[in-house]
Structures are given as structure tokens and as C-alpha cells.
Design a protein around this motif. Structure first.
Motif, PDB file in Angstrom:
ATOM      1  N   ASP A 128       0.839  -1.187   0.000  1.00  0.00           N
ATOM      2  CA  ASP A 128       0.000   0.000   0.000  1.00  0.00           C
ATOM      3  C   ASP A 128       0.875   1.239   0.000  1.00  0.00           C
ATOM      4  O   ASP A 128       2.017   1.223   0.435  1.00  0.00           O
ATOM      5  CB  ASP A 128      -0.991   0.010   1.165  1.00  0.00           C
ATOM      6  CG  ASP A 128      -0.345  -0.125   2.528  1.00  0.00           C
ATOM      7  OD1 ASP A 128       0.887  -0.290   2.615  1.00  0.00           O
ATOM      8  OD2 ASP A 128      -1.071  -0.077   3.532  1.00  0.00           O
TER       9      ASP A 128
ATOM     10  N   LEU B  38      -4.821   5.733   1.937  1.00  0.00           N
ATOM     11  CA  LEU B  38      -4.045   4.590   1.459  1.00  0.00           C
ATOM     12  C   LEU B  38      -4.616   4.108   0.133  1.00  0.00           C
ATOM     13  O   LEU B  38      -5.820   4.151  -0.082  1.00  0.00           O
ATOM     14  CB  LEU B  38      -4.092   3.443   2.469  1.00  0.00           C
ATOM     15  CG  LEU B  38      -3.261   3.612   3.726  1.00  0.00           C
ATOM     16  CD1 LEU B  38      -3.520   2.474   4.702  1.00  0.00           C
ATOM     17  CD2 LEU B  38      -1.778   3.698   3.400  1.00  0.00           C
TER      18      LEU B  38
ATOM     19  N   ALA C 223      -3.943   0.857  -2.977  1.00  0.00           N
ATOM     20  CA  ALA C 223      -3.242  -0.344  -3.403  1.00  0.00           C
ATOM     21  C   ALA C 223      -2.676  -0.169  -4.812  1.00  0.00           C
ATOM     22  O   ALA C 223      -2.000  -1.059  -5.324  1.00  0.00           O
ATOM     23  CB  ALA C 223      -4.182  -1.547  -3.363  1.00  0.00           C
TER      24      ALA C 223
END
Length: 116
Positions: A28, A100, A102
Motif C-alpha cells: 500500500d 491509502l 493499493a
């Protein structure tokens, strides 16, 4: 259906939708929330750069200087701080200025570090 079979099915579904890298690690990155006003991002970026982020790559003539926007520079600084300090308990918060993701935010020659 037995309870054990249901548990196995739930686990299979979970692992099929969670993105994993080839080495089996979930990665992440911490980036600026695009809804945060620039003045707040500037303050948070300054704090990150003074408290553990390596901000040399967002300086002029460095690989992450362009695009030269407050949001892009904040994203690089936030991620650098988060990656360098997360094993010491740091979070990706920055007073609600960061999120955050991915998805790797690296672009062109600008590589956003990731530490598993």
C-alpha cells in the motif's frame, strides 16, 4: 452446508479478491487526498519532510518534481514518511489529508517507495 465448508468458501472468496503482489505481499502507498485544500497539504508536506520523509526527489531537477503540483508533492512526501516510519507505528493520516491506495502512484522516472 456444513459450517466447515462455509468457512473454507469464505476464505477462498476473500483471498481471490484481495490484491497480492507476486511475492505474496500486500502493498500500500500513502497519497494525498485530492479533496484536501492546498494550504492544508502544504502544511502536512512540510511536517512530513521534517519528520522522516525523504523529500529530496520532489526538489527542482529531481525525478518527482513534475508534475509540479501541491497534491503530487504531498503524495510523494506522505508516502515517503509512511513507508519509512510505518514499522515504528506511523499511520497514513496527516490530519485527514491522506489516504491509502493499493495502486502504485509511481510515474515515469518517479518511483514511490514501498516497504512490505
Amino acid at each position: 452446508m456444513s459450517f466447515g465448508l462455509i468457512k473454507i468458501l469464505v476464505a477462498l472468496i476473500f483471498f481471490s479478491i484481495v490484491p497480492f503482489k507476486s511475492e505474496g505481499q500486500y502493498h500500500d502507498w500513502c497519497i494525498a487526498d485530492e479533496q484536501t485544500p492546498d494550504d492544508e497539504l502544504v502544511l502536512a508536506t512540510k511536517w512530513a519532510c521534517e519528520n522522516g520523509a525523504d523529500c529530496t526527489k520532489i526538489q527542482e531537477n529531481q525525478p518527482c518534481y513534475h508534475p509540479n503540483t501541491v497534491t503530487q508533492h504531498a503524495s510523494y512526501a506522505f508516502n515517503s514518511y509512511y513507508q519509512n516510519m510505518k514499522l515504528k507505528g506511523a499511520t497514513c493520516y496527516f490530519n485527514s489529508a491522506a489516504v491509502l491506495t493499493a495502486l502504485d502512484p509511481s510515474h515515469d522516472a518517479c518511483k514511490f517507495e514501498v516497504i512490505p
